[in-house]
Design an enzyme around this catalytic site. Structure first.
Site, PDB file in Angstrom:
ATOM      1  N   ASN A 118       0.827  -1.201   0.000  1.00 29.73           N
ATOM      2  CA  ASN A 118       0.000   0.000   0.000  1.00 29.73           C
ATOM      3  C   ASN A 118       0.862   1.250   0.000  1.00 29.73           C
ATOM      4  O   ASN A 118       1.953   1.275   0.563  1.00 29.73           O
ATOM      5  CB  ASN A 118      -0.963  -0.002   1.198  1.00 29.73           C
ATOM      6  CG  ASN A 118      -0.410   0.717   2.400  1.00 29.73           C
ATOM      7  OD1 ASN A 118      -0.480   1.956   2.500  1.00 29.73           O
ATOM      8  ND2 ASN A 118       0.156  -0.050   3.338  1.00 29.73           N
ATOM      9  N   PHE A 122      -2.002   8.081   4.253  1.00 28.74           N
ATOM     10  CA  PHE A 122      -2.791   8.640   5.359  1.00 28.74           C
ATOM     11  C   PHE A 122      -4.061   9.337   4.846  1.00 28.74           C
ATOM     12  O   PHE A 122      -4.404  10.445   5.272  1.00 28.74           O
ATOM     13  CB  PHE A 122      -1.973   9.628   6.194  1.00 28.74           C
ATOM     14  CG  PHE A 122      -0.878   9.037   7.026  1.00 28.74           C
ATOM     15  CD1 PHE A 122      -0.762   7.671   7.218  1.00 28.74           C
ATOM     16  CD2 PHE A 122       0.057   9.864   7.623  1.00 28.74           C
ATOM     17  CE1 PHE A 122       0.258   7.131   7.998  1.00 28.74           C
ATOM     18  CE2 PHE A 122       1.089   9.350   8.405  1.00 28.74           C
ATOM     19  CZ  PHE A 122       1.189   7.981   8.587  1.00 28.74           C
ATOM     20  N   SER A 183       5.318   5.031   8.761  1.00 27.32           N
ATOM     21  CA  SER A 183       4.769   4.740   7.436  1.00 27.32           C
ATOM     22  C   SER A 183       5.760   5.187   6.373  1.00 27.32           C
ATOM     23  O   SER A 183       6.334   6.278   6.465  1.00 27.32           O
ATOM     24  CB  SER A 183       3.444   5.471   7.234  1.00 27.32           C
ATOM     25  OG  SER A 183       3.040   5.388   5.873  1.00 27.32           O
ATOM     26  N   ASN A 185       4.913   6.021   3.421  1.00 28.43           N
ATOM     27  CA  ASN A 185       4.125   6.658   2.371  1.00 28.43           C
ATOM     28  C   ASN A 185       3.896   8.154   2.555  1.00 28.43           C
ATOM     29  O   ASN A 185       3.184   8.763   1.764  1.00 28.43           O
ATOM     30  CB  ASN A 185       2.776   5.945   2.239  1.00 28.43           C
ATOM     31  CG  ASN A 185       2.955   4.476   1.898  1.00 28.43           C
ATOM     32  OD1 ASN A 185       3.787   4.135   1.067  1.00 28.43           O
ATOM     33  ND2 ASN A 185       2.199   3.614   2.552  1.00 28.43           N
ATOM     34  N   THR A 186       4.466   8.749   3.599  1.00 26.86           N
ATOM     35  CA  THR A 186       4.464  10.198   3.771  1.00 26.86           C
ATOM     36  C   THR A 186       5.911  10.655   3.703  1.00 26.86           C
ATOM     37  O   THR A 186       6.728  10.222   4.521  1.00 26.86           O
ATOM     38  CB  THR A 186       3.837  10.604   5.115  1.00 26.86           C
ATOM     39  OG1 THR A 186       2.444  10.236   5.117  1.00 26.86           O
ATOM     40  CG2 THR A 186       3.945  12.106   5.341  1.00 26.86           C
ATOM     41  N   LYS A 223       4.871   3.643  17.117  1.00 26.18           N
ATOM     42  CA  LYS A 223       4.928   2.535  16.162  1.00 26.18           C
ATOM     43  C   LYS A 223       6.149   2.715  15.276  1.00 26.18           C
ATOM     44  O   LYS A 223       6.346   3.777  14.665  1.00 26.18           O
ATOM     45  CB  LYS A 223       3.659   2.505  15.303  1.00 26.18           C
ATOM     46  CG  LYS A 223       3.559   1.286  14.381  1.00 26.18           C
ATOM     47  CD  LYS A 223       2.173   1.200  13.766  1.00 26.18           C
ATOM     48  CE  LYS A 223       2.002  -0.085  12.959  1.00 26.18           C
ATOM     49  NZ  LYS A 223       0.627  -0.240  12.447  1.00 26.18           N
ATOM     50  N   ASN A 252       5.538  -1.602  11.694  1.00 24.57           N
ATOM     51  CA  ASN A 252       4.785  -1.128  10.544  1.00 24.57           C
ATOM     52  C   ASN A 252       5.185  -1.952   9.312  1.00 24.57           C
ATOM     53  O   ASN A 252       5.862  -2.971   9.427  1.00 24.57           O
ATOM     54  CB  ASN A 252       5.070   0.368  10.328  1.00 24.57           C
ATOM     55  CG  ASN A 252       3.874   1.113   9.742  1.00 24.57           C
ATOM     56  OD1 ASN A 252       3.198   0.603   8.858  1.00 24.57           O
ATOM     57  ND2 ASN A 252       3.625   2.305  10.243  1.00 24.57           N
TER      58      ASN A 252
END
Length: 386
Positions: A118, A122, A183, A185-186, A223, A252
């Site tokens: 993925n 967010f 994450s 993805n940011t 996390k 994560n």
């Protein structure tokens, strides 16, 4: 094949994964709104196993197995998800500001690996909307964790204030808070895991939570990513103890793509993003073991990443996790998954030398034994790979 297996292979697998998620989650929520089906779901999928009751960071839970953040980003299905048997539900990731996330497509399956990729980014409705929804939950509710992240438009230099703003809105409605700095993805988010940058951020969140909830102390966890170097894992553990955090969630998703069974073309087509599911199992377990060796007894640890079976969950408990979570396994196994995990954990506890689940937590680490999913378990003497 189960009914869900037929649905997954015949319908859901043929749909875009994000669309399939919305459809399946919509069915879960619809069933949860109707009293008759809701009662049937609870009876079928949430059998009681009182021997699995557990306490973590001051909270009493019916069992150790929860749904990880990412499935319910906006707290729209907390009750129905708990009815499927999850002992706690972690919602989010929620950001202070609403944001659409990354462009689609942004969710991909790798069925040969029972994995997902993925790069959602967010996507969520923002802290105000989610706080209002949590405040409106009627009647008894499960333990709800709130996972918070940085708004994409906020520069890294203002990250602490952004996290604090989300905390100010959400803390009153959270049974525990999770600071997500892991994450992939940011842009730049994982840089915040460095101890010198993480310290002021966590301190700001702790202060904001205390101001928002003067009558109770909301547990605070962080996390972390599985891709951290060992010395950085140790640094986060030491910092968490020093700041008086309540726990660490390990881990994560990963940016690694090593050892996958999927065709290289399928992996390439999925592209960048966080990989979750079975391929994450070994590394997440290794990170958990390192955290327990460094800070066991001083922090509550939550194991997540590659948990599909009761054996996987049991291994995390023996390695030092007080709680375990899953997400990708839910996608592949369906609504009976939590029930199967509970039943298997109860069987393993009964066959073990431990009187309670709390006794089992960290027992493998304390004995200096390794408890991989293949091989003999000193607790049972059985080869679980058979």
């Amino acid at each position: 094949m189960t009914a869900y297996g037929l649905l997954f292979s015949g319908v859901l697998r043929r749909l875009d994964p994000e669309r399939a998620h919305r459809l399946a989650f919509g069915l879960i929520r619809a069933a949860g709104r109707v009293p008759g089906p809701r009662a049937v779901v609870r009876a079928a999928y949430a059998p009681a196993h009182p021997e699995l009751r557990v306490s973590a960071f001051g909270l009493d839970l019916p069992g150790p197995f929860g749904l990880a953040a990412g499935f319910d980003k906006n707290a729209v299905g907390v009750g129905p998800l708990a009815a499927l048997g999850f002992d706690f539900v972690e919602i989010g990731t929620v950001t202070a500001r609403p944001q659409p996330g990354n462009p689609r497509p942004r969710l991909f399956r790798l069925p040969a690996d029972r994995a997902l990729v993925n790069r959602m980014g967010f996507n969520n409705e923002g802290a105000d909307a989610v706080a209002a929804r949590l405040a409106g939950l009627a009647g008894p509710r499960p333990v709800v964790g709130v996972n918070i992240g940085k708004s994409k438009v906020v520069p890294e230099s203002e990250a602490a204030a952004d996290y604090a703003a989300a905390t100010a809105r959400l803390a009153a409605h959270a049974d525990y808070l999770v600071v997500n700095v892991s994450s992939p993805n940011t842009p730049g988010l994982r840089d915040l895991q460095a101890a010198d940058r993480l310290r002021p951020l966590l301190a700001a969140v702790r202060a904001a939570a205390d101001r928002a909830t003067p009558d109770r102390r909301v547990p605070l966890l962080v996390k972390i990513a599985p891709d951290l170097a060992d010395e950085d894992i140790d640094a986060v553990a030491d910092l968490s103890v020093d700041l008086g955090l309540d726990g660490i969630i390990a881990t994560n998703t990963t940016i690694a793509r090593d050892g996958l069974a999927s065709e290289p073309a399928a992996v390439e087509a999925a592209g960048a993003g966080g990989l979750s599911g079975a391929p994450l199992r070994a590394r997440s377990l290794a990170v958990l073991r390192r955290l327990y060796a460094r800070a066991g007894g001083r922090l509550s640890l939550v194991g997540v990443g590659g948990i599909e079976t009761a054996d996987d969950a049991w291994d995390r408990l023996l390695a030092g996790a007080t709680l375990v979570q899953g997400y990708s396994g839910f996608i592949y196994a369906g609504p009976s998954w939590a029930r199967a995990i509970h039943r298997g954990l109860a069987e393993r506890l009964a066959a073990s030398p431990y009187a309670t689940l709390a006794d089992a937590v960290g027992a493998g680490a304390r004995a200096g034994a390794r408890h991989d999913s293949a091989g003999a378990s000193p607790e049972t003497g059985k080869d679980r790979s058979a």
